[in-house]
Scaffold this motif. Sequence first.
Motif, short mmCIF file in Angstrom:
data_model
loop_
_atom_site.label_atom_id
_atom_site.label_comp_id
_atom_site.label_asym_id
_atom_site.label_seq_id
_atom_site.Cartn_x
_atom_site.Cartn_y
_atom_site.Cartn_z
N VAL A 81 8.76 16.88 -6.89
CA VAL A 81 9.16 16.36 -8.30
C VAL A 81 7.96 15.93 -9.06
O VAL A 81 6.95 15.43 -8.57
CB VAL A 81 10.24 15.17 -7.96
CG1 VAL A 81 9.35 13.95 -7.30
CG2 VAL A 81 10.82 14.81 -9.34
N ARG A 82 7.73 16.12 -10.53
CA ARG A 82 6.70 15.61 -11.03
C ARG A 82 7.12 14.54 -12.35
O ARG A 82 6.48 13.84 -12.33
CB ARG A 82 6.41 16.99 -12.22
CG ARG A 82 5.37 17.64 -11.10
CD ARG A 82 3.97 17.12 -10.88
NE ARG A 82 3.44 18.19 -10.10
CZ ARG A 82 2.69 19.19 -10.93
NH1 ARG A 82 2.74 19.28 -12.17
NH2 ARG A 82 2.11 20.28 -10.17
N ARG A 101 5.90 13.14 -2.79
CA ARG A 101 5.84 14.74 -2.80
C ARG A 101 7.40 15.23 -2.60
O ARG A 101 7.68 16.20 -3.16
CB ARG A 101 5.28 14.75 -1.33
CG ARG A 101 5.19 16.09 -1.02
CD ARG A 101 4.37 17.10 -1.58
NE ARG A 101 4.55 18.61 -1.31
CZ ARG A 101 5.40 19.35 -2.06
NH1 ARG A 101 5.87 18.71 -3.04
NH2 ARG A 101 5.63 20.62 -1.53
N MET A 102 8.08 14.35 -2.00
CA MET A 102 9.56 15.04 -1.54
C MET A 102 10.82 14.40 -2.41
O MET A 102 11.54 14.86 -2.27
CB MET A 102 9.77 14.78 -0.31
CG MET A 102 9.11 15.63 0.83
SD MET A 102 8.89 17.33 0.31
CE MET A 102 10.31 18.01 0.84
N GLU A 110 0.86 -1.25 -0.11
CA GLU A 110 0.18 0.13 0.02
C GLU A 110 0.79 1.23 0.10
O GLU A 110 1.91 1.19 0.59
CB GLU A 110 -0.81 0.14 1.32
CG GLU A 110 -2.03 -0.97 1.14
CD GLU A 110 -2.94 -0.39 0.28
OE1 GLU A 110 -3.46 0.76 0.13
OE2 GLU A 110 -3.72 -1.05 -0.35
N ASN A 111 0.48 2.14 -0.87
CA ASN A 111 1.16 3.49 -0.47
C ASN A 111 2.73 3.44 -0.98
O ASN A 111 3.29 4.00 -0.45
CB ASN A 111 0.97 4.15 0.79
CG ASN A 111 -0.48 4.48 1.15
OD1 ASN A 111 -1.31 4.74 0.28
ND2 ASN A 111 -0.92 4.08 2.20
N TRP A 112 2.77 2.43 -2.02
CA TRP A 112 4.39 2.52 -2.39
C TRP A 112 4.63 3.91 -3.33
O TRP A 112 5.62 4.14 -3.16
CB TRP A 112 4.09 1.23 -3.50
CG TRP A 112 5.85 0.72 -3.60
CD1 TRP A 112 6.82 1.18 -3.37
CD2 TRP A 112 5.94 -0.67 -3.87
NE1 TRP A 112 7.82 0.51 -3.68
CE2 TRP A 112 7.36 -0.66 -4.14
CE3 TRP A 112 5.18 -1.80 -4.31
CZ2 TRP A 112 8.01 -2.02 -4.51
CZ3 TRP A 112 5.71 -2.89 -4.73
CH2 TRP A 112 7.03 -2.87 -4.85
N THR A 113 3.55 4.32 -3.59
CA THR A 113 3.91 5.79 -4.26
C THR A 113 2.99 6.70 -4.11
O THR A 113 1.75 6.28 -3.61
CB THR A 113 3.97 5.38 -5.91
OG1 THR A 113 4.29 6.66 -6.58
CG2 THR A 113 2.65 5.01 -6.26
N GLU A 114 3.32 7.92 -4.28
CA GLU A 114 2.28 8.78 -4.06
C GLU A 114 1.97 9.59 -5.52
O GLU A 114 0.73 10.20 -5.58
CB GLU A 114 2.72 10.18 -3.16
CG GLU A 114 2.78 9.75 -1.89
CD GLU A 114 3.86 10.77 -1.05
OE1 GLU A 114 3.58 12.08 -1.18
OE2 GLU A 114 4.68 10.60 -0.15
N GLY A 115 2.75 9.42 -6.43
CA GLY A 115 2.11 9.87 -7.50
C GLY A 115 2.11 9.09 -8.83
O GLY A 115 0.77 8.61 -8.75
#
Lengths: 279, 748, 328
Positions: free
Chosen positions: B246-247, B224-225, B203-208
């Motif tokens: 970072v995007r 996010r960071m 779960e929540n391995w990535t935010e984006g």
Amino acid sequence: MTTGDSAPQLPLPSVHANKNGTYTHTLYKLDDQGRKVQVKRILRIGRDMEVSKRAIEERKKWAKFGAAKHHGPGPDTETTRVDTELPLRLSTNPQQLDAMEPAAEEASRKLKDTAIKCRYCGGPHWSKECPSKDIIQSLQEATGLGGPGGDDAPSGTPGLGAGPSGSGRYVPPSLRDGTGAPRPGMEMGRRMDDTYAVRIANLPEDTTDADLIELARPFGHVVRSYLAKYDDGTCKGFAFVNFATMDMAERAIAKLHGYGYANLILTCEHSKPREPKPM
Amino acid sequence: MAPALNIDAIPLDIDLTDDAALDEFLDFGDIEEQYAVHVADQFDTILVIDGVPVVDEGKKEKLFTVIRKQFGKEGVHVKDQPHGFMMPMDAATGKSKGFVFVDFATPADADKALKHLQYFKFDKSHTFFLNKFADVEKYAAVPDQWDEERALGKAPEYVERGFLRDWLLDAGARDQIAVFNKTAVSVMWGNKANGPDVIHERENWTEGYIAWSPRGSYLASVHRMGIALWGGAAMDRLMRFHHPGVRFLDFSPKESYLVTFSPEPLPMPTNPAQPWGPESAGHHVIIWDIRTGHILRSFALTAEEIATKNVPWPLFKWSFDEAYFARIVGNAKLAVYEAPGMGLLDKKSIPIPGITEFEWMPYTPDEDEAAAKDGGKKKQQQNKRVQAPPYTIAYFVPQTGPDQPAQLALMSLPNKQVYRSKQVFFGLSAKIHFQSQGDYLLFKVDRTNRSGKASFVSLEVFRLREKDYPADSVEVKEIMVAFGWEPHGNRFAMITTSDVVSADLDLKAVLAGAPGKMTTHIYQVEAAVEKKGASVVPGGVKLVKAMDRKAVNALYWSPKGRYIVFAGLRNLQGVLEFYDVDATAGEANTATVTTSVNGKTVTSTKEVDPVQLLAATEHHGSSDVAWDPTGRYVMSSVTMWAKGMDNGVMLFDVRGTMLYKHSREQLKQALWRPRPPTLLPKHKQAKVRKNIKQYARDFEIEDATASSALSAAELEERRRLFDAWIQFRSRALLAIEAEDEIVTVLDN
Amino acid sequence: MRPIVCQGHTRPLTRVRYNRDGDLMFSAGKDAKFNVWSSATGELIGSYDGHTGVVWDIDVDANTTRTMSGSADSSARLWDARSGKCLYTWTTASPVRSVAFTPEADLALIVTDKKMGQPCTAIIVEIKDNVADIPEAPLNIFLPEPELTPATIARWGPEHTIYMGHENGTVSCWDAMSGERIASKKIHSGVVTDLQFSEDGTYFITSSKDMSAKILDLKLHVIKNFQTERPVNSACICPVKEHVILGGGQDASQVTTTTAKVGKFESRFYHKILQQEFGRVRGHFGPINTVAVHPDGTSFTSGGEEGLIRLHHFDPDYFRFKLDPRDP
């Protein structure tokens, strides 16, 4: 290997069906002297096949009665037809059964390309091995039409509206059993016997004749199209399109039935002769 | 700051001009503190000078004076006597020890002396060695043994990174798929049937979002960071890259570098967690070294890019071996940098006014044919095939004025020489497509006619394996919807639509439009053939097949070539058509057909269509199609962006047969894990192909046993069920009266 | 496989049955029609006309000389199988839900519904060769207790026992002659929709709207359980292979956004011993209300809510299929 009931090391019992309708029930136990014995019991559970066969032969001679009183020999097209090829999907993995649907339709789509094709039903087997040969033959006799029993295995829509004219060809009203009443919207002047008609319904109000032809054209040569309209030109919601070949009609049905057109879901099926619908 | 004055304490009869008397009452504490000279500072003016001539007591003063004078000449002042010089004497010899302590007037003088008078040549046999007095203490304390830990601090624990290529060792040579749905990311094996095997799921391995590195070693997750990289057998976190906001991210081709972009400019670094230096403040792009996690360099965007928020990504394009990376700056310059130095090639950008597009040429050095010992029928004249220079950039400059037609150019680096170019009149914009091996190059140029009213597209195809790199031009009057070169092949495919081209055309509407309006084309690029004696057959671009009235808007070649899937994504119902474009491979292109015409048999030759439809199927609502890196499977996904329900993936084999369907609620991404290029040399690959029948037999046996495999527990359960049923039946039948009964005694 | 579609009903099907020899297939529907078909060709042989309400249940005797039907018009009728002539009518006080001949066809069971102020009643009647000899008064009448809730289906067990399924999911067992309840047990959590015995009569299968079908032994112990995600309206036990066939479905649940091209309602095949689903066949345009299997296991019939009967003759694939190597 424990059996639970009796002492260990006795083989499991078994039940075996015999040819004449009896069953042999074999079990093992210890007799009073503690010796292992095998007991074979002959049980009459099933029916006597000989007697059964004779009875079946007798019943073949029965005359038809009740609603079938006026039917000729063999299946009547009004009541009996052979449906399109439909697999009994078998799998050792129950999950696969959910996912197997497209594969089934895929398979029937592919039937078009296989080299072996049955004359009667269009399935991928030799005509002489056709499981539905008898039925279709009698259907053909009954309707008086020759030719293949309908190329009902096209691009994947088994069971879709191949109407009671089970042979798949369009049967003009005059040749049909039952009513000879004209179908809605059909001019009797022009002979459309050799073409294949589809009925498209749930069309939006503003559909024009041009739209209808535009919609149908990708599937093949449109011999005739008829869009049902009110006096002021508003589309009544349904239309009839005649294609040159059954293939084209089947393709059209495959793609247009359920097709989203201007926020409406169209229906598209073979145009049926007028009769009380089973639903 | 005035000293604190205790007025009341001062007696009235004191003489106010008497400083000394006042001193008693004035509290100078704060001032004293401020100006207190620390003991250590005292020595800041003292240097020890070694290499001084040895003198006796008598000559001492003279020596001092000389030194003082000479230092004075250099602008360094020694304190006045008696404290200026202090020379210890050796009691035994009565002479100096060869060094002197010099007290300079100010610490600044001492520093100056240290800087400029180090190794001062006092006379021809004496050179002064200067050291700070305070340092003597320090150097005296240096232990004789070199203690690394004390000097450098404790070395960090060695953390095993694990074998990054672990997944390649799968016995069944399966490929992995990463799936991001809802809030969890899963990594799983793509099986042949019955659904995938999930290996990792967190779960929540990535935010984006997630992305694989180009050779499959790393899985990157966007937070996010910053970015985190995961890999190895257990998908551990290998590295973190701190880039707030970072995007976008991009890997270099050999996975050595990571480029990250954030729309937030980097702030001045204030704490050690921010690994960039003050020179990176305001920058938006960072290049990292993946193995160490260190920042290599950060880059600023041009003012225009920041203002319009229009940043092409990837911003930097890498050469095939990561030696160079480049970007277009302001439509006027091409900035080419070297890696890992991160400096501009030759310290300046290449001025190319008007440049809008560029691409690096993919390059694989031809294998040394001599190394191919087996399969010996290698044609020796093919030893040295023409090949474009390795570091080639293709770029496009649009038409700027009536006399300046658009330029298509090939430039090689590092010599920056344009070795091939072509002019195209009224070319306004272009897309550059190289074939996967760098054998062919296509510019898709949008052009207008002379008056500028009508627009059309011309395809300029360069053959990069022939002398002088000949080019052909093909005009396309329709709107191009999709394009792709066949990997490893000489074909390309495209999808066009015939909807009327007009200035107000909304391409989106066209792409999502009614079915049956797209045309698919397959072209073949042929090399010039020299026939013995006959004239050269010119090469060129030949249309192999065009099929119209299709409802497709995307095409996907198999990564190995030969097979292609045309797909109708999103609005187009998820139509999937599988084609083999080389169905007649190895056989003649013509076939003799015997037909009977009017009772007579006629044989005629018929062109056999090399492009054959293998299957036409669909995955309703499909939004993405992807081949696995080996070209064995096709995965079609329905993501939640395309459709609210029925999210999931469907796996097909090369022939378009559906293998299985795997549902995933709220699917966001489904990505195949890429593979690194094979390590097998070409001749070994050929050998495998020759023996394919043998291998195929073995695999079939393996498959058969695998599909029927049930775990031991399941088999046990089944056996139990069967036995229990037999027992039940037997008991029940006992209730039925038997017609007959035979009892036999069994011998043991 | 190419199913034969028999169109003889204009309203939903309520029951399909094969005769003991398997050559005939009988069907009944909510259109008050009771038809008989050839199970080989699907041709309509005849119809038993006379009921004026939904025909809920039908039966045929072991020799296929007589048939019986029970209807919502509060009557049960005895017919001559061959001619279609109605031989005898029993009038009941409320709609008839179940009818069944004993194997010897000397007795018949008629079960009525709790309606119109009448309780659910089980009536045992005598059948004679000469219908004139049929006594007016039934041999026995008994009322299943109200707390068992009305019976939806009833069948003869061995030695004149009767097994019933009830609306609240209970299954009960009775002595027909004395009217005494031998046993009852809450088996399902929803209405029991069908109850069919095995060929040897030592166990039977019940289906229920609680989305499951179960095999029970004569003492009402649950031996096997077959779980699905849809209400099950009918289930039958294959006589030769170790399979059971379930039919059911629910209208709302079949709605999907994919284009509905063909009848999506499916008959589902489960392995009787391993309880695992292994096969499906689609085709019906509405939920399947009734299934029956040929006594030789060579074909099966399903009747749907849309009024169509689909007769399936199995392909060789079906007979060859083994879910487990131990399959016969």
